[in-house]
Design a protein around this motif. Structure first.
Motif, PDB file in Angstrom:
ATOM      1  N   PHE A  14      10.273  36.199  60.405  1.00 23.86           N
ATOM      2  CA  PHE A  14       9.754  36.838  59.194  1.00 23.86           C
ATOM      3  C   PHE A  14       8.310  37.190  59.514  1.00 23.86           C
ATOM      4  CE2 PHE A  14      13.021  34.037  57.163  1.00 23.86           C
ATOM      5  CZ  PHE A  14      13.803  35.044  56.618  1.00 23.86           C
ATOM      6  N   ASN A  39      10.860  20.478  54.248  1.00 23.67           N
ATOM      7  CA  ASN A  39      10.771  21.782  53.583  1.00 23.67           C
ATOM      8  C   ASN A  39      10.210  22.800  54.557  1.00 23.67           C
ATOM      9  OD1 ASN A  39       9.759  19.839  50.874  1.00 23.67           O
ATOM     10  ND2 ASN A  39      11.599  21.050  50.826  1.00 23.67           N
ATOM     11  N   GLY A  40      10.851  23.985  54.578  1.00 27.40           N
ATOM     12  CA  GLY A  40      10.371  25.044  55.449  1.00 27.40           C
ATOM     13  C   GLY A  40      10.842  24.935  56.884  1.00 27.40           C
ATOM     14  N   ALA A  41      11.742  23.971  57.173  1.00 24.36           N
ATOM     15  CA  ALA A  41      12.197  23.746  58.556  1.00 24.36           C
ATOM     16  C   ALA A  41      13.100  24.863  59.069  1.00 24.36           C
ATOM     17  CB  ALA A  41      12.927  22.406  58.650  1.00 24.36           C
ATOM     18  N   GLY A  42      13.690  25.653  58.148  1.00 29.01           N
ATOM     19  CA  GLY A  42      14.560  26.747  58.568  1.00 29.01           C
ATOM     20  C   GLY A  42      16.026  26.525  58.246  1.00 29.01           C
ATOM     21  N   LYS A  43      16.327  25.515  57.456  1.00 26.96           N
ATOM     22  CA  LYS A  43      17.725  25.168  57.158  1.00 26.96           C
ATOM     23  C   LYS A  43      18.435  26.287  56.396  1.00 26.96           C
ATOM     24  CE  LYS A  43      16.471  21.552  54.787  1.00 26.96           C
ATOM     25  NZ  LYS A  43      14.996  21.725  54.829  1.00 26.96           N
ATOM     26  N   THR A  44      17.811  26.746  55.301  1.00 23.33           N
ATOM     27  CA  THR A  44      18.436  27.806  54.499  1.00 23.33           C
ATOM     28  C   THR A  44      18.528  29.098  55.304  1.00 23.33           C
ATOM     29  OG1 THR A  44      17.749  26.852  52.386  1.00 23.33           O
ATOM     30  CG2 THR A  44      18.171  29.232  52.414  1.00 23.33           C
ATOM     31  N   THR A  45      17.484  29.392  56.073  1.00 20.44           N
ATOM     32  CA  THR A  45      17.516  30.602  56.905  1.00 20.44           C
ATOM     33  C   THR A  45      18.668  30.519  57.901  1.00 20.44           C
ATOM     34  OG1 THR A  45      15.116  30.778  56.671  1.00 20.44           O
ATOM     35  CG2 THR A  45      16.153  32.085  58.418  1.00 20.44           C
ATOM     36  N   GLN A  86      21.044  27.979  47.698  1.00 20.31           N
ATOM     37  CA  GLN A  86      20.127  26.938  47.238  1.00 20.31           C
ATOM     38  C   GLN A  86      19.652  27.261  45.816  1.00 20.31           C
ATOM     39  OE1 GLN A  86      16.850  26.342  49.883  1.00 20.31           O
ATOM     40  NE2 GLN A  86      16.108  24.547  48.795  1.00 20.31           N
ATOM     41  N   HIS A 197      19.051  16.889  50.940  1.00 21.55           N
ATOM     42  CA  HIS A 197      17.856  16.045  51.037  1.00 21.55           C
ATOM     43  C   HIS A 197      18.132  14.606  50.617  1.00 21.55           C
ATOM     44  CE1 HIS A 197      14.659  18.753  52.224  1.00 21.55           C
ATOM     45  NE2 HIS A 197      15.082  19.665  51.363  1.00 21.55           N
TER      46      HIS A 197
HETATM   47  N1  LIG Z   1      12.652  36.082  53.046  1.00 23.00           N
HETATM   48  C1  LIG Z   1      11.624  35.452  53.648  1.00 23.00           C
HETATM   49  N2  LIG Z   1      10.480  36.113  53.913  1.00 23.00           N
HETATM   50  C2  LIG Z   1       9.451  35.493  54.524  1.00 23.00           C
HETATM   51  N3  LIG Z   1       9.461  34.211  54.904  1.00 23.00           N
HETATM   52  C3  LIG Z   1      10.572  33.498  54.665  1.00 23.00           C
HETATM   53  C4  LIG Z   1      11.708  34.071  54.018  1.00 23.00           C
HETATM   54  N4  LIG Z   1      12.674  33.123  53.915  1.00 23.00           N
HETATM   55  C5  LIG Z   1      12.170  32.026  54.463  1.00 23.00           C
HETATM   56  N5  LIG Z   1      10.907  32.222  54.909  1.00 23.00           N
HETATM   57  C6  LIG Z   1      10.051  31.239  55.587  1.00 23.00           C
HETATM   58  O1  LIG Z   1      10.810  30.693  56.660  1.00 23.00           O
HETATM   59  C7  LIG Z   1      10.566  29.292  56.791  1.00 23.00           C
HETATM   60  C8  LIG Z   1      11.891  28.546  56.685  1.00 23.00           C
HETATM   61  O2  LIG Z   1      12.334  28.620  55.335  1.00 23.00           O
HETATM   62  P1  LIG Z   1      13.712  28.019  54.858  1.00 23.00           P
HETATM   63  O3  LIG Z   1      13.890  28.417  53.447  1.00 23.00           O
HETATM   64  O4  LIG Z   1      14.790  28.389  55.813  1.00 23.00           O
HETATM   65  O5  LIG Z   1      13.427  26.450  54.969  1.00 23.00           O
HETATM   66  P2  LIG Z   1      14.316  25.227  54.460  1.00 23.00           P
HETATM   67  O6  LIG Z   1      14.461  24.296  55.613  1.00 23.00           O
HETATM   68  O7  LIG Z   1      15.561  25.698  53.799  1.00 23.00           O
HETATM   69  O8  LIG Z   1      13.338  24.544  53.390  1.00 23.00           O
HETATM   70  P3  LIG Z   1      13.682  23.773  51.981  1.00 23.00           P
HETATM   71  O9  LIG Z   1      14.054  22.361  52.369  1.00 23.00           O
HETATM   72  O10 LIG Z   1      12.394  23.816  51.237  1.00 23.00           O
HETATM   73  O11 LIG Z   1      14.789  24.495  51.290  1.00 23.00           O
HETATM   74  C9  LIG Z   1       9.555  28.936  55.716  1.00 23.00           C
HETATM   75  O12 LIG Z   1       8.272  28.946  56.292  1.00 23.00           O
HETATM   76  C10 LIG Z   1       9.707  30.045  54.696  1.00 23.00           C
HETATM   77  O13 LIG Z   1       8.523  30.258  53.990  1.00 23.00           O
END
Ligand SMILES: Nc1ncnc2c1ncn2[C@@H]1O[C@H](COP(=O)(O)OP(=O)(O)OP(=O)(O)O)[C@@H](O)[C@H]1O
Ligand SMILES: [Mg+2]
Length: 241
Positions: A14, A39-45, A86, A197
């Motif tokens: 991103f 949080n922010g580790a990249g799991k949802t991505t 999520q 979590h």
């Molecule tokens: N659409 C987007 N545009 C820009 N940055 C993004 C986007 N989606 C995710 N990010 C960034 O990518 C990184 C990973 O985000 P992600 O949502 O995958 O984390 P996560 O592990 O699911 O966190 P959480 O436990 O908070 O749900 C974060 O730094 C987030 O800010």
């Protein structure tokens, strides 16, 4: 046995941020796999890449022996990949019943057969404990029940791989026990990839745990091995609520 899902060098940027960074991952059929990490580790991505909601910057995704990297999300759903977001994404003005009827209709060759739709909807609502709320507008359900309704919508697709992104958020402790039984039941005929979590839920359900940190897999192993892993404790468990 062949993995149901494999990723190789999977990455997603991103802007200047590499949210998922060269992830090699594999999931065996029938497994319950938990994905944890700060949080922010990249799991949802990561699961958004697997479901096809977003496209990778590089790397490859193989599902059941087929390269699905460039396939649109709707094709992946037909292949058997279902996921819940999520952020809750139910249709607030539709009843719980009608929300589940949408995916049920997609699985039926004749989606208009009322009896078949009803059977499919009620089975998914009963499994998730929502049958007695079938006619409530989804927007009037509690947040936790809206999450369960999403699980019901995923189940209605009769998936081979069900991806759940923080499904227990907003559930009461009494409902969490039912959720654990539900996931065990789902895993009898599907593979489950669960971002979660709530560590007691993870420890009770997961066959294996994958730990994400800063877009990479930090560790992977049995619940016992992950619990005793010093790097995991430092990155995540020590700071978990
Ligand atoms: N659409 C987007 N545009 C820009 N940055 C993004 C986007 N989606 C995710 N990010 C960034 O990518 C990184 C990973 O985000 P992600 O949502 O995958 O984390 P996560 O592990 O699911 O966190 P959480 O436990 O908070 O749900 C974060 O730094 C987030 O800010
Ligand atoms: Mg997330």
């Amino acid at each position: 046995m062949m993995p149901l899902l494999t990723t190789k060098g999977l990455s997603r940027d991103f802007g200047g941020l590499r949210a998922v960074d060269s992830v090699d991952f594999s999931l065996m059929p029938g497994e319950i796999r938990a994905v944890i990490g700060p949080n922010g580790a990249g799991k949802t991505t990561f699961v958004s890449l697997v479901s096809g909601r977003i496209q990778p910057s590089s790397g490859m995704i193989v599902f059941d022996g087929t390269d699905i990297t460039t396939q649109p999300a709707c094709v992946r759903v037909r292949r058997g990949i279902a996921y819940t977001f999520q952020i809750t994404s139910v249709f607030a003005n539709l009843s719980a019943y009608d929300n589940v009827a949408l995916p049920v209709q997609r699985t039926l060759s004749d989606g208009r057969s009322k009896g078949a739709v009803r059977a499919g909807v009620m089975s998914a609502l009963e499994r998730t404990g929502l049958a007695d709320r079938a006619h409530m507008p989804a927007g009037q359900l509690s947040y936790g029940h809206q999450r369960l309704l999403e699980v019901a919508m995923g189940l209605a697709l009769k998936p081979r791989l069900l991806i759940l992104d923080e499904p227990t958020q907003g559930l009461a402790d009494s409902e969490i026990d039912n959720f654990i039984s539900l996931v065990r039941d789902i895993a009898k005929n599907a593979t489950v990839l669960l971002i979660e979590h709530n560590m007691p839920v993870v420890m009770q359900l997961a066959d294996r745990i994958t730990v994400f940190n800063a877009g990479k897999i930090l560790a992977e192993g049995t619940p016992e091995a992950i619990r005793d892993n010093a790097a995991v404790q430092e990155a995540y468990l020590g700071t978990a609520p």
